[in-house]
Each structure stands twice: as structure tokens, then as C-alpha cells.
Design a protein around this motif. Structure first.
Motif, PDB file in Angstrom:
ATOM      1  N   PRO A   1      35.696  78.447  10.812  1.00  0.00           N
ATOM      2  CA  PRO A   1      35.577  79.301  11.998  1.00  0.00           C
ATOM      3  C   PRO A   1      34.185  79.886  12.210  1.00  0.00           C
ATOM      4  N   GLY A   2      33.356  79.896  11.193  1.00  0.00           N
ATOM      5  CA  GLY A   2      32.063  80.579  11.268  1.00  0.00           C
ATOM      6  C   GLY A   2      31.139  80.037  12.337  1.00  0.00           C
ATOM      7  N   THR A   3      30.418  80.955  12.980  1.00  0.00           N
ATOM      8  CA  THR A   3      29.436  80.564  13.986  1.00  0.00           C
ATOM      9  C   THR A   3      28.055  81.126  13.674  1.00  0.00           C
TER      10      THR A   3
ATOM     11  N   ALA B   1      42.641  74.436  12.695  1.00  0.00           N
ATOM     12  CA  ALA B   1      41.466  73.707  13.178  1.00  0.00           C
ATOM     13  C   ALA B   1      41.299  72.401  12.408  1.00  0.00           C
ATOM     14  N   ASN B   2      41.627  72.399  11.131  1.00  0.00           N
ATOM     15  CA  ASN B   2      41.522  71.168  10.353  1.00  0.00           C
ATOM     16  C   ASN B   2      42.562  70.142  10.783  1.00  0.00           C
TER      17      ASN B   2
ATOM     18  N   GLY C   1      32.333  76.864  13.960  1.00  0.00           N
ATOM     19  CA  GLY C   1      32.849  77.424  15.208  1.00  0.00           C
ATOM     20  C   GLY C   1      34.089  76.705  15.681  1.00  0.00           C
ATOM     21  N   ALA C   2      34.970  76.390  14.750  1.00  0.00           N
ATOM     22  CA  ALA C   2      36.102  75.510  15.030  1.00  0.00           C
ATOM     23  C   ALA C   2      37.040  76.009  16.118  1.00  0.00           C
ATOM     24  N   TYR C   3      37.181  77.318  16.255  1.00  0.00           N
ATOM     25  CA  TYR C   3      38.140  77.819  17.246  1.00  0.00           C
ATOM     26  C   TYR C   3      37.686  77.552  18.684  1.00  0.00           C
ATOM     27  N   ALA C   4      36.399  77.345  18.886  1.00  0.00           N
ATOM     28  CA  ALA C   4      35.889  77.052  20.233  1.00  0.00           C
ATOM     29  C   ALA C   4      35.376  75.614  20.342  1.00  0.00           C
ATOM     30  N   ALA C   5      35.614  74.799  19.315  1.00  0.00           N
ATOM     31  CA  ALA C   5      35.021  73.464  19.258  1.00  0.00           C
ATOM     32  C   ALA C   5      35.807  72.391  19.998  1.00  0.00           C
ATOM     33  N   PHE C   6      37.070  72.678  20.317  1.00  0.00           N
ATOM     34  CA  PHE C   6      37.929  71.656  20.899  1.00  0.00           C
ATOM     35  C   PHE C   6      38.166  71.887  22.383  1.00  0.00           C
ATOM     36  N   LYS C   7      38.173  70.785  23.130  1.00  0.00           N
ATOM     37  CA  LYS C   7      38.562  70.834  24.541  1.00  0.00           C
ATOM     38  C   LYS C   7      40.083  70.840  24.611  1.00  0.00           C
ATOM     39  N   GLU C   8      40.601  71.079  25.796  1.00  0.00           N
ATOM     40  CA  GLU C   8      42.051  71.127  25.984  1.00  0.00           C
ATOM     41  C   GLU C   8      42.728  69.806  25.607  1.00  0.00           C
TER      42      GLU C   8
END
Length: 188
Positions: free
Chosen positions: A115-117, A19-20, A152-159
Motif C-alpha cells: 500500500p505504501g506510496t 491487492a495481491n 500504492g496498490a490501493y490506487a494502482a488498479f483500474k475498474e
């Protein structure tokens, strides 16, 4: 004509899908789009050996290349958390190569993703605090605000690699502008 401010981007994580790493790549894109007076060159430090003081007199080529890339930059942008200590140890050694300590006096900024939400998640806040203490000991001048701590990095990025949260992208652009301003003030 002013010269382009070269920012060395150093990602703490070496993992391919980090994610980084994604955050640093997006920051590089945002810099190209919104901060024309600067560019981010991402430095690959994956080939650095574990720091060993016995190698200072005859360092591996990967160490020399790494130090040259940082030495040629005007500022540094760290993406943390990750095992940055090894890279920092090599870059800060004054006895290696002709460049000496290539970190001292460099303007720097920090970004990070976690990753924390859950409520209260810091999105790399603790890692950034520890890194700030290290940078102070290395005589680096850090941008203090805005803080870029993506949760929430795992869900923070668009395709396409952009962030879902446009306010976070605005904070990243502001951080880059602050880093450019810090560089300009340090040059005086």
C-alpha cells in the motif's frame, strides 16, 4: 506441438479485496494475452488447516488437493506478502501423500503489492526478500529479474482490473517470459 507450461499461482493474502489477489488475477490475464505457451492456475489454499506435524500421517483432504495442484504444475508464482508460511509448510512436507515435496526443484517467480506510496516504499520488497531465502532452502529456482513490486496498490488498479501503470504490466509480462524460459532451462 509443445505442451502448455502450467504455473500454480499462490496468493499470500486470503482477503477477498487483497491487492495481491488483484495483482495475481491481472497477472493471470496478462499471461493469457501475452504468453501463449503458459497459463496460470490460481490455487485456493484458504481451507488448509494450520500446519500440524501430527496430521502428516493422515492429512486432511484439503492438504492432499493442494499438494496435487502444485505437483501437477510446472512452475510456481507467489504473490506476497501474506501468511504463505503455512501453505509452504504443507507443500514442502515429504511424508504427506504420494507426491512428497512438491516444491523442490520447481521454477518460481514472485510478485507483490504494497500500500505504501512514500518515497522509498518497497511495494512488498522486504516480504519478497524473506520469501526468496525460504525458496532457496526449499531447493526452488527463482527468477531474479525483473522485480515486480507494486507500490500504492490501493490506487494502482483500474475498474476493469488492469493496472494504471502500463510499464508495470510490461514488467509482469517479462517476468512471466523469464519464468517460462527458466522452466525450459530446468527441463534440460
Amino acid at each position: 506441438m509443445t505442451s502448455i507450461i502450467r504455473i500454480a499461482g499462490i496468493c499470500g493474502s486470503l482477503r477477498r479485496e487483497s491487492a495481491n489477489k488483484k495483482l495475481l488475477l491481472r497477472t493471470q490475464q496478462l499471461c493469457a494475452e501475452h504468453v501463449p505457451e503458459a497459463r496460470i492456475d490460481i490455487i485456493d489454499w484458504s481451507q488448509l488447516p494450520i500446519f500440524n506435524q501430527d496430521l502428516e500421517g493422515d492429512p486432511p483432504k484439503s492438504v492432499i488437493k493442494f499438494k496435487e495442484e502444485i505437483g501437477d504444475s510446472d512452475a510456481v508464482l507467489f504473490a506476497t506478502p501474506g501468511p504463505l508460511k503455512n501453505a509452504i509448510d504443507w507443500a514442502s512436507r515429504s511424508k504427506i501423500g504420494d507426491r512428497g515435496d512438491v516444491l523442490s526443484g520447481k521454477p518460481t517467480a514472485i510478485i507483490g503489492a504494497g500500500p505504501g506510496t512514500a518515497p522509498g516504499s518497497s511495494g512488498s520488497g522486504r516480504a519478497q526478500l524473506v520469501l526468496r531465502q525460504t525458496l532457496a532452502c526449499l531447493n526452488m529456482v527463482a527468477v531474479n529479474t525483473p522485480s515486480v513490486m507494486l507500490t500504492g496498490a490501493y490506487a494502482a488498479f483500474k475498474e476493469d482490473g488492469s493496472l494504471e501503470n502500463k510499464k508495470m504490466e510490461e514488467k509482469i509480462v517479462q517476468l512471466l517470459k523469464e519464468l517460462v524460459g527458466l522452466h525450459n532451462r530446468c527441463k534440460i
